[in-house]
Design an enzyme around this catalytic site. Structure first.
Site, PDB file in Angstrom:
ATOM      1  N   ASN A  37      40.775  38.302 -23.049  1.00  0.00           N
ATOM      2  CA  ASN A  37      40.437  36.868 -22.948  1.00  0.00           C
ATOM      3  C   ASN A  37      38.944  36.703 -22.690  1.00  0.00           C
ATOM      4  O   ASN A  37      38.506  36.031 -21.752  1.00  0.00           O
ATOM      5  CB  ASN A  37      41.254  36.174 -21.848  1.00  0.00           C
ATOM      6  CG  ASN A  37      40.926  36.717 -20.465  1.00  0.00           C
ATOM      7  OD1 ASN A  37      40.700  37.908 -20.296  1.00  0.00           O
ATOM      8  ND2 ASN A  37      40.865  35.837 -19.478  1.00  0.00           N
ATOM      9  N   ASP A  92      43.554  43.115 -11.485  1.00  0.00           N
ATOM     10  CA  ASP A  92      43.220  41.846 -12.142  1.00  0.00           C
ATOM     11  C   ASP A  92      41.788  41.464 -11.761  1.00  0.00           C
ATOM     12  O   ASP A  92      41.473  40.313 -11.426  1.00  0.00           O
ATOM     13  CB  ASP A  92      44.184  40.704 -11.802  1.00  0.00           C
ATOM     14  CG  ASP A  92      43.925  39.499 -12.710  1.00  0.00           C
ATOM     15  OD1 ASP A  92      44.469  38.402 -12.422  1.00  0.00           O
ATOM     16  OD2 ASP A  92      43.170  39.647 -13.702  1.00  0.00           O
TER      17      ASP A  92
HETATM   18  N1  NCD Z   1      43.662  35.781 -12.856  1.00  0.00           N
HETATM   19  C1  NCD Z   1      42.758  34.821 -12.947  1.00  0.00           C
HETATM   20  O1  NCD Z   1      42.750  33.909 -12.130  1.00  0.00           O
HETATM   21  N2  NCD Z   1      41.832  34.856 -13.914  1.00  0.00           N
HETATM   22  C2  NCD Z   1      41.726  35.827 -14.998  1.00  0.00           C
HETATM   23  C3  NCD Z   1      42.712  35.551 -16.104  1.00  0.00           C
HETATM   24  C4  NCD Z   1      44.119  35.967 -15.758  1.00  0.00           C
HETATM   25  O2  NCD Z   1      44.329  37.133 -15.414  1.00  0.00           O
HETATM   26  O3  NCD Z   1      44.995  35.122 -15.799  1.00  0.00           O
HETATM   27  C5  NCD Z   1      40.326  35.760 -15.581  1.00  0.00           C
HETATM   28  O4  NCD Z   1      40.106  36.318 -16.685  1.00  0.00           O
HETATM   29  O5  NCD Z   1      39.450  35.149 -14.937  1.00  0.00           O
HETATM   30 ZN    ZN Z   2      43.811  38.927 -15.645  1.00  0.00          ZN
HETATM   31 ZN    ZN Z   3      46.648  36.498 -15.934  1.00  0.00          ZN
END
Ligand code: NCD
Ligand code: ZN
Ligand code: ZN
Length: 405
Positions: free
Chosen positions: A91, A276
């Protein structure tokens, strides 16, 4: 006589054994409970030597978001935190969801990564490109997150992906009605995921599971081809922390004590821990960007948890090495003969204070700023080469793409 022998206390999924590993051409060629002979011997004393830890959920940004993170800064942060392989989330801006951008991403990585990496492809009504991409894993968003892209037909995107799918499971309609994204948004999405997985019977990993309801639904469904990951922020932080510090906005949101308790009660059933790592500048965060940086704190937080009796050191090997290799079919990693000699060396008793100004990530802020942690990654080896030692990144970018074929 091996090029390099590493001697010390190795941690496997069964436990800790004192011995040595013989390394040639960056590969593990011998594993012994004795002392092997080597041209060079690296004796790591009382430190614990884990097989190279793998983070299957990392946002490296780069492209038009270099101000948030680049391949270099993000992968330096990875090896600084004790991570030897990262999974690159697609993304990005522009998103990796067509062949041209996927190839551009591949070139962007070449010669710039300090850790190894797996390449992701974002699936959303683009089946032909997904099938032709040759990506290492596929990402599907069921509801919008950073970047705003999500599937209008999850089942069709999941069915199309020609490899393991990692899915962001928050239900789009629920989010539209209730933007605070209550547990129901996740639980509803996870229930849909499980129905599709039952029907399609193909491998799928549910990202950042954060609620008791979702973890119970996944474990109840008991589908061997469905895995899931949990992040350190959903284990160690709560909605109360977010109410005190708006920077902790993240999707899915930090949860209440009941959900956190259920995650811990089911900790042994969690296959994968992943950060993440979602870097944003402080300005972006103040404007409401969702995401928390995690590469340089995740291993230390888990080690601190080991010292507090919340988990065992073998849990870290299972959830950040063994299961990622199994779930994503990584062919060249593992603590076995012929695999890459990647190792994460930790000092379980090292006490330190989290200081984001010492981070390599561009996101120089952390929910754990100022916190004293016990346990730290002190050395990272990638294919037998020391790439990080005592917070210093040593040498040039050596990272290459993993082999999932
Ligand atoms: N987790 C989030 O809050 N943000 C993630 C996107 C995602 O993992 O959904 C990002 O790319 O900033
Ligand atoms: Zn993510
Ligand atoms: Zn996510």
């Amino acid at each position: 006589m091996h090029e390099l022998v590493i001697a010390g206390k190795f941690v496997t999924e069964e436990g800790i054994f004192r011995g040595s590993v013989g390394i040639d051409d960056g590969k593990i060629r011998a594993i012994s409970t004795g002392l092997l002979r080597g041209e060079e011997v690296l004796n790591l004393g009382e430190d614990l030597i884990l097989p190279g830890l793998i983070d299957v959920h990392v946002h490296l940004r780069d492209f038009e978001e270099k101000h948030k993170e680049t391949i270099e800064s993000g992968t330096k942060a990875a090896i600084h935190g004790g991570i030897t392989t990262v999974f690159d989330m697609p993304n990005t801006r522009p998103p990796i969801m067509d062949l041209k951008t996927f190839e551009r991403r591949e070139h962007t990585f070449r010669g710039r990564a300090y850790s190894d990496y797996a390449m992701g492809f974002l699936v959303s009504n683009n089946c032909e490109d997904a099938k032709m991409s040759g990506a290492d894993f596929f990402k599907v968003f069921m509801g919008a997150s950073t970047g705003g892209i999500y599937s209008k037909d999850f089942e069709s995107d999941y069915s199309c992906a020609p490899g393991v799918v990692s899915v962001h499971a928050e239900d789009a309609r629920t989010i539209q009605k209730r933007p605070e994204r209550p547990p129901e948004a996740e639980i509803k999405a996870v229930e849909r995921v499980l129905l599709a997985a039952e029907k399609l019977r193909k491998p799928l990993n549910i990202c950042h599971v954060s609620t008791g309801g979702a973890i119970k639904a996944v474990t109840r469904s008991n589908l061997p081809w469905v895995s899931f990951e949990v992040t350190p922020h959903h284990l160690f932080l709560s909605r109360g922390d977010y109410e005190r510090n708006g920077l902790l906005k993240v999707y899915p949101p930090l949860r209440g004590e009941d959900d956190i308790r259920t995650l811990w009660e089911n900790f042994r059933r969690i296959p994968i821990i992943a950060s993440d790592h979602a870097p944003h500048t402080i300005e972006d965060k103040k404007e409401g960007a969702a995401g928390i940086p995690g590469l340089e704190t995740e291993v230390a937080l888990l080690l601190d948890g080991v010292n507090r009796g919340l988990l065992s050191i073998t849990d870290i090997v299972k959830k950040m090495h063994l299961n990622p290799i199994r779930v994503f079919g990584i062919r060249n990693k593992g603590f076995r003969l012929g695999a890459d000699a990647d190792f994460t060396v930790v000092d379980l008793k090292r006490e330190w204070i989290v200081k984001p100004e010492e981070f390599y990530t561009k996101a120089k802020w952390s929910p754990w700023e100022g916190k004293r942690l016990r346990g730290k990654a002190v050395m990272t080896l990638l294919r037998g080469e020391v790439v990080m030692e005592e917070d210093e990144i040593t040498g040039k970018p050596r990272g290459v793409r993993i082999d999932v074929r």
